[in-house]
Write an enzyme that holds these catalytic residues in place. Structure first.
Site, PDB file in Angstrom:
ATOM      1  N   GLU A  45       0.820  -1.213   0.000  1.00 16.42           N
ATOM      2  CA  GLU A  45       0.000   0.000   0.000  1.00 16.42           C
ATOM      3  C   GLU A  45       0.851   1.258   0.000  1.00 16.42           C
ATOM      4  O   GLU A  45       0.523   2.246  -0.643  1.00 16.42           O
ATOM      5  CB  GLU A  45      -0.958   0.006   1.193  1.00 16.42           C
ATOM      6  CG  GLU A  45      -2.067  -1.035   1.111  1.00 16.42           C
ATOM      7  CD  GLU A  45      -2.943  -0.870  -0.132  1.00 16.42           C
ATOM      8  OE1 GLU A  45      -2.935   0.203  -0.755  1.00 16.42           O
ATOM      9  OE2 GLU A  45      -3.644  -1.841  -0.478  1.00 16.42           O
ATOM     10  N   GLN A  50       0.218   6.861  -5.133  1.00 14.61           N
ATOM     11  CA  GLN A  50       0.541   7.708  -6.282  1.00 14.61           C
ATOM     12  C   GLN A  50       1.492   7.034  -7.253  1.00 14.61           C
ATOM     13  O   GLN A  50       2.276   7.701  -7.941  1.00 14.61           O
ATOM     14  CB  GLN A  50       1.158   9.038  -5.798  1.00 14.61           C
ATOM     15  CG  GLN A  50       0.222   9.855  -4.965  1.00 14.61           C
ATOM     16  CD  GLN A  50      -0.941  10.386  -5.771  1.00 14.61           C
ATOM     17  OE1 GLN A  50      -0.816  11.337  -6.491  1.00 14.61           O
ATOM     18  NE2 GLN A  50      -2.092   9.756  -5.648  1.00 14.61           N
ATOM     19  N   TYR A 128      -6.573   6.565   3.949  1.00 14.83           N
ATOM     20  CA  TYR A 128      -6.690   5.508   2.946  1.00 14.83           C
ATOM     21  C   TYR A 128      -5.903   4.249   3.342  1.00 14.83           C
ATOM     22  O   TYR A 128      -6.444   3.142   3.372  1.00 14.83           O
ATOM     23  CB  TYR A 128      -6.217   5.980   1.566  1.00 14.83           C
ATOM     24  CG  TYR A 128      -5.954   4.788   0.684  1.00 14.83           C
ATOM     25  CD1 TYR A 128      -7.010   4.108   0.108  1.00 14.83           C
ATOM     26  CD2 TYR A 128      -4.665   4.282   0.516  1.00 14.83           C
ATOM     27  CE1 TYR A 128      -6.797   2.949  -0.632  1.00 14.83           C
ATOM     28  CE2 TYR A 128      -4.440   3.133  -0.209  1.00 14.83           C
ATOM     29  CZ  TYR A 128      -5.503   2.480  -0.783  1.00 14.83           C
ATOM     30  OH  TYR A 128      -5.287   1.333  -1.487  1.00 14.83           O
ATOM     31  N   ASP A 146      -9.513   5.620  -2.398  1.00 13.88           N
ATOM     32  CA  ASP A 146      -8.373   6.157  -3.139  1.00 13.88           C
ATOM     33  C   ASP A 146      -8.889   6.833  -4.411  1.00 13.88           C
ATOM     34  O   ASP A 146     -10.095   7.007  -4.589  1.00 13.88           O
ATOM     35  CB  ASP A 146      -7.388   5.036  -3.469  1.00 13.88           C
ATOM     36  CG  ASP A 146      -7.938   4.137  -4.561  1.00 13.88           C
ATOM     37  OD1 ASP A 146      -9.166   4.075  -4.710  1.00 13.88           O
ATOM     38  OD2 ASP A 146      -7.133   3.517  -5.277  1.00 13.88           O
TER      39      ASP A 146
END
Length: 365
Positions: A45, A50, A128, A146
DNA sequence: AATACGGGGCC
DNA sequence: GGCCCAGTATT
């Protein structure tokens, strides 16, 4: 909070079940989907923040070969952690994860805490990641929202407001919680993200293969591709970056960048860095930086590199041999060729390093 | 609420 | 050249 998106619970149930069924049949075979270890889920994760799945996969596997367990990472040397992160970007993620893992080792006996309040306290763990890791690793009923989920929900329910506005984001989050399957929260979260990643794409959404077109308000209105509305773009700053190659006895002077800033903790040549500024007196700047006179030779390389958020103009100058002694010894080192290959550098340095190494090996300078 | 933070892939 | 990616921390 008040939510004007209040689809009938029948619709919610249909969407939930269709999505899980689709995910069971169509999920990609990804390395972290084979894992049970919360540490490994967590690492995935963090790397995926990004960052595209295809980019992450090789980094993920290489990282776990070196640090297969949380304990092994907790005992690591930060430079080795950054070296494994080299090229992946957002280096604060690596430093934060390292710090968080040490905290888990110290405070929670090496077990990733399953209480969201505890887990979210750790460095680099936000809303998140907390929901994603705990739902996947411990089946905690938390909705992970997300970029994919934002897009899928905006389209499903025709949310035309800017999702970066906090009021809109709360609507999306509330909707995600209503949709969540409490029996399989981890799978459901991944199903939403998977749909966003391979069907409900930002551009050219593949609605023809989507199992939710009957429920998707944006699709019904023919507006799927327009949602969610995008944020305004920011101007790209230009960074003028001049670096000096200073060699003494087959060692090259290097500087470790401030940990709090851009490319924090990575190494570089002694450099003058200016954003959106005019020409500067380089020799004077270098001399002041190093508290010692520096004579520059002719510039050897110029690299122009445009990233998403920055445009770099990089100049590299060999120097006349001198004996510069930096003030703060902590952030400086004289590195030989072998040292250089073990230290983490920004991507922009990759084309330059071979030249530096060959200078060290051939007695140039 | 806005901005900084890497790097890559795609149109 | 712009957009976006399994976001978070800081201001």
């Amino acid at each position: 909070m008040d939510c004007n998106i209040d689809p009938k619970s029948v619709v919610i149930n249909v969407i939930r079940q269709k999505l899980l069924d689709w995910y069971d049949q169509n999920q990609r075979d990804l390395p972290w989907r084979r894992e049970r270890d919360p540490y490994r889920i967590w690492l995935s994760e963090v790397m995926l923040q990004q960052t595209r799945v295809s980019t992450v996969i090789p980094y993920y596997e290489r990282f776990l070969k070196v640090f297969p367990t949380l304990s092994s990472l907790a005992e690591a040397d930060e430079q080795k952690v950054l070296k494994l992160w080299e090229g992946l970007g957002y280096y604060a993620r690596a430093r934060n994860l390292f710090e968080a893992v040490k905290e888990v080792q110290k405070t929670y006996g090496g077990e990733v805490p399953s209480d969201p309040a505890d887990f979210k306290k750790l460095r680099g763990v936000g809303e998140y990641s907390s929901a994603a890791v705990l739902s996947i690793a411990y089946q905690k009923p938390l909705a992970a929202v997300d970029g994919n989920v934002v897009r899928v929900i905006c389209r499903l329910f025709m949310i035309e407001d800017d999702p970066t506005k906090s009021i809109t984001y709360k609507q999306i989050n509330t909707t995600a919680r209503k949709l969540l399957d409490l029996r399989r929260p981890g799978d459901f979260n991944q199903a939403m993200m998977e749909l966003g990643a391979i069907v409900c794409l930002p551009r050219s959404p593949q609605c023809f293969k989507c199992i939710l077109t009957k429920e998707c308000l944006a699709y019904q209105k023919g507006k799927a591709e327009e949602l969610p509305i995008s944020k305004k773009t920011r101007p790209i700053p230009t960074i003028e970056y001049a670096a000096a190659i200073i060699i003494k006895e087959r060692h090259c002077l290097l500087h470790q960048r401030d940990r709090s800033g851009m490319l924090g903790g990575l190494w570089e040549l002694p450099a003058i860095e200016k954003r959106n500024r005019k020409k500067i007196e380089l020799e004077q700047c270098f001399s002041s930086l190093l508290r010692n006179p520096v004579k520059l030779k002719k510039r050897t390389s110029l690299l122009n590199h445009t990233f998403s958020h920055q445009r770099w103009k990089v100049y590299v100058y060999p120097t006349e041999s001198s004996n510069p002694v930096p003030d703060n010894k902590n952030n400086w080192c004289w590195a030989n060729a072998e040292d250089i290959s073990a230290l983490p550098f920004p991507k922009i340095y990759h084309p330059i390093l071979p030249d530096i190494i060959s200078r060290l090996q051939t007695h140039l300078n």
